[in-house]
Enzyme design. Structure first.
Site, mmCIF file in Angstrom:
data_model
loop_
_atom_site.group_PDB
_atom_site.id
_atom_site.type_symbol
_atom_site.label_atom_id
_atom_site.label_comp_id
_atom_site.label_asym_id
_atom_site.label_seq_id
_atom_site.Cartn_x
_atom_site.Cartn_y
_atom_site.Cartn_z
ATOM 1 N N LYS A 83 0.886 -1.204 -0.069
ATOM 2 C CA LYS A 83 0.014 -0.117 -0.096
ATOM 3 C C LYS A 83 1.015 1.008 -0.116
ATOM 4 O O LYS A 83 1.937 1.276 0.886
ATOM 5 C CB LYS A 83 -0.885 -0.057 1.236
ATOM 6 C CG LYS A 83 -2.139 0.482 1.019
ATOM 7 C CD LYS A 83 -3.018 0.010 2.256
ATOM 8 C CE LYS A 83 -4.376 1.199 2.572
ATOM 9 N NZ LYS A 83 -4.822 0.978 3.762
HETATM 10 C C1 E4P Z 1 -8.156 1.519 4.229
HETATM 11 O O1 E4P Z 1 -7.527 1.105 3.515
HETATM 12 C C2 E4P Z 1 -8.089 2.765 4.626
HETATM 13 O O2 E4P Z 1 -6.694 3.074 5.301
HETATM 14 C C3 E4P Z 1 -8.982 3.243 5.793
HETATM 15 O O3 E4P Z 1 -10.104 2.690 5.194
HETATM 16 C C4 E4P Z 1 -9.140 4.565 6.238
HETATM 17 O O4 E4P Z 1 -10.332 4.575 7.071
HETATM 18 P P1 E4P Z 1 -10.432 5.851 8.066
HETATM 19 O O5 E4P Z 1 -10.754 7.065 7.316
HETATM 20 O O6 E4P Z 1 -11.686 5.382 8.769
HETATM 21 O O7 E4P Z 1 -9.060 5.957 9.011
#
Ligand code: E4P
Length: 218
Positions: A83
């Site tokens: 990622k």
């Molecule tokens: C997933 O890949 C993301 O990092 C995550 O969904 C972010 O979520 P948040 O905005 O609730 O922190």
């Protein structure tokens, strides 16, 4: 639409995986900061629990370190997806990793133009954030719709992974819009499952069955 779980909690992943509904897992540094243990061991255990793409986020900020960290993460297990953030350095690192056959999920994506750059750099997944848009009174689902529409009119193979999901409504609308995947926090999985009429229906069936057995025994 495929359902991923958005957490680093092994307990939550194990529980929701036991329902047989999970196609993948996403984690991020914030989610990892909420659990105990060595990161690589956590990723390895997640890969044992769920057979699908498992996103592990790079924390480096310069291209060479992003690439080396990405390669190290990808070597943990064939299901690991690296990622990377949607920024200039992230694009360069994505392009390099993709050329080496490593799948990348470009995260912190907010606009269709960012999503098109991510896809063009070779990202396997792009993660538009919904809830964080809603937090600043903007229409996250509207932006997701723009990305899905742009991708439908292109030859990109990149999958659209709706992230920053805060409610069952987000999940339903992401599916209606045409996202390929939604990554869902454990709490929202439970909210999706519960319905008062299902609960009261199960109670009534159990009561009626017990009543029938009692009559037979009488
Ligand atoms: C997933 O890949 C993301 O990092 C995550 O969904 C972010 O979520 P948040 O905005 O609730 O922190």
């Amino acid at each position: 639409m495929k359902l991923f779980i958005d957490t680093a909690s092994l307990q939550d992943i194990e529980e929701i995986a036991s329902w047989g509904v999970l196609a993948g897992v996403t984690t991020n540094p914030t989610l990892l900061s909420q659990v105990e243990g060595d990161e690589d061991s956590i990723y390895r255990r997640i890969c044992e629990l769920v057979d699908g793409p498992i996103s592990a986020e790079v924390v480096a900020n310069d291209v060479p370190t992003m690439i080396s960290e990405g390669k190290r993460l990808a070597a943990i297990h064939p299901n690991i997806v690296v990622k990377l953030p949607t920024c200039a350095e992230g694009l360069s690192a994505t392009s390099a990793l993709a050329k080496d056959g490593i799948r990348v999920n470009m995260t912190l994506c907010f606009t269709a133009s960012q999503a098109m750059l991510a896809a063009s750099a070779g990202a396997a997944f792009v993660s538009p954030f919904l809830g964080r848009y809603d937090d600043i009174s903007e229409d996250g689902l509207g932006h997701l719709g723009e990305i899905v529409e742009c991708f439908a009119n292109s030859l990109y193979e990149t999958e659209v992974l709706a992230a920053s999901i805060r409610s069952p409504l987000h999940v339903m609308e992401a599916a209606q819009i045409g996202a390929d995947i939604a990554t869902i926090p454990p709490k929202v999985f439970h909210q999706m499952l519960k319905h008062p009429l299902t609960g009261s229906g199960i109670d009534q069936f159990n009561k009626d069955h017990a009543g029938r057995l009692a009559k037979q025994g009488a």
